[in-house]
Scaffold this active site. Structure first.
Site, PDB file in Angstrom:
ATOM      1  N   HIS A  55       0.841  -1.199   0.000  1.00  0.00           N
ATOM      2  CA  HIS A  55       0.000   0.000   0.000  1.00  0.00           C
ATOM      3  C   HIS A  55       0.874   1.246   0.000  1.00  0.00           C
ATOM      4  O   HIS A  55       2.104   1.156   0.128  1.00  0.00           O
ATOM      5  CB  HIS A  55      -0.941   0.017   1.215  1.00  0.00           C
TER       6      HIS A  55
HETATM    7  P1  TYD Z   1      -1.588  -3.388   7.781  1.00  0.00           P
HETATM    8  O1  TYD Z   1      -0.841  -2.112   7.869  1.00  0.00           O
HETATM    9  O2  TYD Z   1      -2.815  -3.418   6.924  1.00  0.00           O
HETATM   10  O3  TYD Z   1      -0.597  -4.553   7.361  1.00  0.00           O
HETATM   11  P2  TYD Z   1      -0.273  -5.076   5.884  1.00  0.00           P
HETATM   12  O4  TYD Z   1      -0.246  -3.860   5.010  1.00  0.00           O
HETATM   13  O5  TYD Z   1       1.044  -5.768   6.001  1.00  0.00           O
HETATM   14  O6  TYD Z   1      -1.368  -6.006   5.515  1.00  0.00           O
HETATM   15  O7  TYD Z   1      -1.982  -3.842   9.244  1.00  0.00           O
HETATM   16  C1  TYD Z   1      -2.615  -5.078   9.506  1.00  0.00           C
HETATM   17  C2  TYD Z   1      -3.662  -4.875  10.573  1.00  0.00           C
HETATM   18  O8  TYD Z   1      -3.075  -4.364  11.758  1.00  0.00           O
HETATM   19  C3  TYD Z   1      -4.771  -3.910  10.172  1.00  0.00           C
HETATM   20  O9  TYD Z   1      -6.002  -4.488  10.513  1.00  0.00           O
HETATM   21  C4  TYD Z   1      -4.559  -2.697  11.017  1.00  0.00           C
HETATM   22  C5  TYD Z   1      -3.749  -3.182  12.181  1.00  0.00           C
HETATM   23  N1  TYD Z   1      -2.744  -2.183  12.592  1.00  0.00           N
HETATM   24  C6  TYD Z   1      -2.985  -1.403  13.720  1.00  0.00           C
HETATM   25  O10 TYD Z   1      -4.021  -1.512  14.375  1.00  0.00           O
HETATM   26  N2  TYD Z   1      -2.029  -0.496  14.097  1.00  0.00           N
HETATM   27  C7  TYD Z   1      -0.885  -0.341  13.408  1.00  0.00           C
HETATM   28  O11 TYD Z   1      -0.027   0.497  13.802  1.00  0.00           O
HETATM   29  C8  TYD Z   1      -0.654  -1.130  12.225  1.00  0.00           C
HETATM   30  C9  TYD Z   1       0.590  -0.979  11.405  1.00  0.00           C
HETATM   31  C10 TYD Z   1      -1.614  -2.039  11.870  1.00  0.00           C
END
Ligand code: TYD
Length: 138
Positions: free
Chosen positions: A54
């Protein structure tokens, strides 16, 4: 386009070499170009998995391979760069509006990410086509 590439940089953190073990550090607005609002880490990644496909609308971040290695694949809407992180005294600064994902995690690797914003789902651009549209207007 390519407007942001020049802002991407590897930051060399201080390394205090010591026979008892090395020590590195960063501080907000010193070794880091921003103030830290949030720290998270990615670990126990099964072989072959990909994380973080992303871009962020306004958020900037620094990624460090605290342990092991992984690749960060960057795309500005036009071209791609792959940067391997494998030193715990180096960070990759990624400005806003760069598409990035992490892959090729080694066993027991540990990715530390510090960012200048609290978590906010609204900050994410998760659709690559939408991202390309947005950067083509800049
Ligand atoms: P995400 O950033 O979407 O990970 P990826 O891009 O690797 O799939 O994060 C995964 C999940 O974790 C999403 O549901 C949101 C949660 N999250 C938080 O609650 N706080 C944070 O600081 C981060 C990075 C993720």
């Amino acid at each position: 386009m390519g407007f942001n590439w020049h802002d991407i940089e590897i930051i060399d953190f201080p390394k205090i070499a010591d026979e008892r073990g090395n020590l590195s550090f960063f501080e907000s607005k010193k070794e880091l170009p921003f103030s830290i609002a949030r720290t998270y880490w990615i670990y126990d990644v099964p072989g072959g998995e990909i994380r973080g496909g992303h871009a962020y609308k306004k958020l900037q971040e620094v990624v460090v391979a605290l342990s092991g290695s992984f690749d960060i694949v960057l795309n500005d809407g036009q071209s791609t760069k792959r940067i391997t992180l494998n030193r715990s005294y180096m960070g990759l600064y990624i400005p806003k509006m760069i598409w990035r994902h992490l892959e090729n995690f080694s066993t027991n690797s540990l990715a530390l990410i510090v960012s200048d914003k609290h978590y906010n789902g609204e900050e994410y651009i998760r659709d690559f086509e939408e991202y390309k549209q947005l950067v083509s207007w800049i």
